[in-house]
Design a protein around this motif. Sequence first.
Motif, PDB file in Angstrom:
ATOM      1  N   GLU B  15       0.788  -1.274  -0.032  1.00 38.21           N
ATOM      2  CA  GLU B  15      -0.085  -0.178   0.195  1.00 38.21           C
ATOM      3  C   GLU B  15       0.976   1.174   0.168  1.00 38.21           C
ATOM      4  O   GLU B  15       1.801   1.249   0.605  1.00 38.21           O
ATOM      5  CB  GLU B  15      -0.935   0.042   1.189  1.00 38.21           C
ATOM      6  N   GLU B  16       0.416   2.225  -0.765  1.00 34.80           N
ATOM      7  CA  GLU B  16       1.272   3.669  -0.994  1.00 34.80           C
ATOM      8  C   GLU B  16       2.401   3.578  -1.737  1.00 34.80           C
ATOM      9  O   GLU B  16       2.870   4.216  -1.879  1.00 34.80           O
ATOM     10  CB  GLU B  16       1.517   4.241   0.497  1.00 34.80           C
ATOM     11  N   ASN B  59      -8.248   9.349 -13.784  1.00 35.07           N
ATOM     12  CA  ASN B  59      -9.557   9.212 -13.019  1.00 35.07           C
ATOM     13  C   ASN B  59      -8.995   8.192 -11.688  1.00 35.07           C
ATOM     14  O   ASN B  59      -7.970   7.549 -11.777  1.00 35.07           O
ATOM     15  CB  ASN B  59     -10.341   8.060 -13.903  1.00 35.07           C
ATOM     16  N   LYS B  60      -9.386   8.522 -10.523  1.00 40.27           N
ATOM     17  CA  LYS B  60      -9.289   7.848  -9.105  1.00 40.27           C
ATOM     18  C   LYS B  60      -7.627   7.999  -8.933  1.00 40.27           C
ATOM     19  O   LYS B  60      -7.467   6.958  -8.494  1.00 40.27           O
ATOM     20  CB  LYS B  60      -9.589   6.583  -9.563  1.00 40.27           C
ATOM     21  N   GLY B  61      -7.060   8.811  -9.593  1.00 43.73           N
ATOM     22  CA  GLY B  61      -5.812   8.909  -9.236  1.00 43.73           C
ATOM     23  C   GLY B  61      -4.815   8.172  -9.985  1.00 43.73           C
ATOM     24  O   GLY B  61      -3.644   8.471 -10.017  1.00 43.73           O
ATOM     25  N   PHE B  62      -5.427   7.484 -11.183  1.00 40.42           N
ATOM     26  CA  PHE B  62      -4.726   7.023 -12.081  1.00 40.42           C
ATOM     27  C   PHE B  62      -4.604   8.028 -13.341  1.00 40.42           C
ATOM     28  O   PHE B  62      -5.184   8.831 -13.545  1.00 40.42           O
ATOM     29  CB  PHE B  62      -5.243   5.650 -12.650  1.00 40.42           C
ATOM     30  N   GLU B  63      -3.306   7.785 -14.145  1.00 40.90           N
ATOM     31  CA  GLU B  63      -2.784   8.604 -15.133  1.00 40.90           C
ATOM     32  C   GLU B  63      -2.236   7.933 -16.221  1.00 40.90           C
ATOM     33  O   GLU B  63      -1.627   6.737 -15.770  1.00 40.90           O
ATOM     34  CB  GLU B  63      -2.100   9.668 -14.656  1.00 40.90           C
ATOM     35  N   ALA B  64      -2.506   8.166 -17.375  1.00 43.64           N
ATOM     36  CA  ALA B  64      -1.735   7.598 -18.681  1.00 43.64           C
ATOM     37  C   ALA B  64      -1.816   8.723 -19.719  1.00 43.64           C
ATOM     38  O   ALA B  64      -2.725   9.399 -20.063  1.00 43.64           O
ATOM     39  CB  ALA B  64      -2.577   6.265 -19.081  1.00 43.64           C
ATOM     40  N   THR B  65      -0.546   8.794 -20.289  1.00 46.84           N
ATOM     41  CA  THR B  65      -0.564   9.910 -21.225  1.00 46.84           C
ATOM     42  C   THR B  65      -0.231   9.063 -22.869  1.00 46.84           C
ATOM     43  O   THR B  65       0.743   8.059 -22.727  1.00 46.84           O
ATOM     44  CB  THR B  65       0.998  10.565 -21.129  1.00 46.84           C
ATOM     45  N   TYR B  66      -0.782   9.477 -23.978  1.00 48.87           N
ATOM     46  CA  TYR B  66      -0.858   8.776 -25.160  1.00 48.87           C
ATOM     47  C   TYR B  66       0.292   9.489 -25.756  1.00 48.87           C
ATOM     48  O   TYR B  66       0.755  10.596 -26.073  1.00 48.87           O
ATOM     49  CB  TYR B  66      -1.995   9.338 -25.800  1.00 48.87           C
ATOM     50  N   ARG B  67       1.465   8.794 -25.955  1.00 44.74           N
ATOM     51  CA  ARG B  67       2.712   8.903 -26.444  1.00 44.74           C
ATOM     52  C   ARG B  67       2.808   8.512 -27.802  1.00 44.74           C
ATOM     53  O   ARG B  67       3.165   7.118 -27.783  1.00 44.74           O
ATOM     54  CB  ARG B  67       3.898   8.674 -25.601  1.00 44.74           C
ATOM     55  N   LYS B  68       2.756   9.189 -28.936  1.00 43.05           N
ATOM     56  CA  LYS B  68       2.743   8.753 -30.151  1.00 43.05           C
ATOM     57  C   LYS B  68       4.072   8.365 -30.571  1.00 43.05           C
ATOM     58  O   LYS B  68       4.439   7.417 -31.298  1.00 43.05           O
ATOM     59  CB  LYS B  68       2.181   9.731 -31.125  1.00 43.05           C
ATOM     60  N   GLU B  69       5.088   9.136 -30.026  1.00 40.82           N
ATOM     61  CA  GLU B  69       6.629   8.779 -30.314  1.00 40.82           C
ATOM     62  C   GLU B  69       7.021   7.475 -30.026  1.00 40.82           C
ATOM     63  O   GLU B  69       8.050   7.016 -30.630  1.00 40.82           O
ATOM     64  CB  GLU B  69       7.340   9.846 -30.112  1.00 40.82           C
ATOM     65  N   GLU B  76      -0.211   4.928 -14.544  1.00 37.60           N
ATOM     66  CA  GLU B  76       0.547   5.154 -13.391  1.00 37.60           C
ATOM     67  C   GLU B  76      -0.256   5.616 -12.286  1.00 37.60           C
ATOM     68  O   GLU B  76      -1.518   6.296 -12.256  1.00 37.60           O
ATOM     69  CB  GLU B  76       1.515   6.332 -13.506  1.00 37.60           C
ATOM     70  N   LYS B  77       0.208   5.525 -11.204  1.00 36.24           N
ATOM     71  CA  LYS B  77      -0.524   5.896  -9.978  1.00 36.24           C
ATOM     72  C   LYS B  77       0.483   6.196  -8.705  1.00 36.24           C
ATOM     73  O   LYS B  77       1.094   5.276  -8.519  1.00 36.24           O
ATOM     74  CB  LYS B  77      -1.797   5.144  -9.250  1.00 36.24           C
ATOM     75  N   GLY B  78       0.428   7.341  -8.106  1.00 36.14           N
ATOM     76  CA  GLY B  78       1.415   7.465  -7.155  1.00 36.14           C
ATOM     77  C   GLY B  78       1.336   6.873  -5.915  1.00 36.14           C
ATOM     78  O   GLY B  78       2.493   6.740  -5.304  1.00 36.14           O
TER      79      GLY B  78
END
Lengths: 115, 114
Positions: B15-16, B59-69, B76-78
């Motif tokens: 956790e964490e 959403n809900k602390g989750f993130e994702a970035t669309y990286r075309k390159e 990811e979630k912190g």
Amino acid sequence: SAVISQKPSRDICQRGTSLTIQCQVDSQVTMMFWYRQQPGQSLTLIATANQGSEATYESGFVIDKFPISRPNLTFSTLTVSNLSPEDSSIYLCSVEDRGTPYGYTFGSGTRLTVV
Amino acid sequence: GDSVTQMEGPVTLSEEAFLTINCTYTATGYPSLFWYVQYPGEGLQLLLKATKADDKGSNKGFEATYRKETTSFHLEKGSVQVSDSAVYFCALSDRGGATNKLIFGTGTLLAVQP
């Protein structure tokens, strides 16, 4: 966003019989998708069902084994025919949900066990 | 054809802890990208999405970035919680085809321990 009611939630069926799964959507949708999730595996698209036309099947899936009906814009059925233990999977229906742009909503799934 | 590759699990974290689940894709066009989550005994739920390059879904602390390159969409979630334990699926929408079908990765099981 759309709400999908999928029935049954689970069933245990004998070899050689068939199971029909129903999906009811609370809004009109053009395309409905049927997926299979084998134990411990990802989701595989079985077919795409448009209202008023024959379903389009993915490679490896045939109409005789997985007949689909789409009588109107809110309802579809998937039948899994001539069941064998290899058909034991979770089956899910899905719609492209205009209520969540570029999102897709899934039914809760039907867990099929063939004995 | 189009495909999605995601890291194999299970991923076991305390956790964490910080979470990364890698996802890369192959597509001939410009797909939309998604992360779906499946909690134990439940159906599939949309977690987040991105529709074009450099978009970040969250959403809900989750993130994702669309990286075309790098053709990637890593989740990811912190700081994960026990309640985040689930199977996570990366997917793309085959928007170049006749139907906007979803193509899924194999799924990654995340287990968070207290």
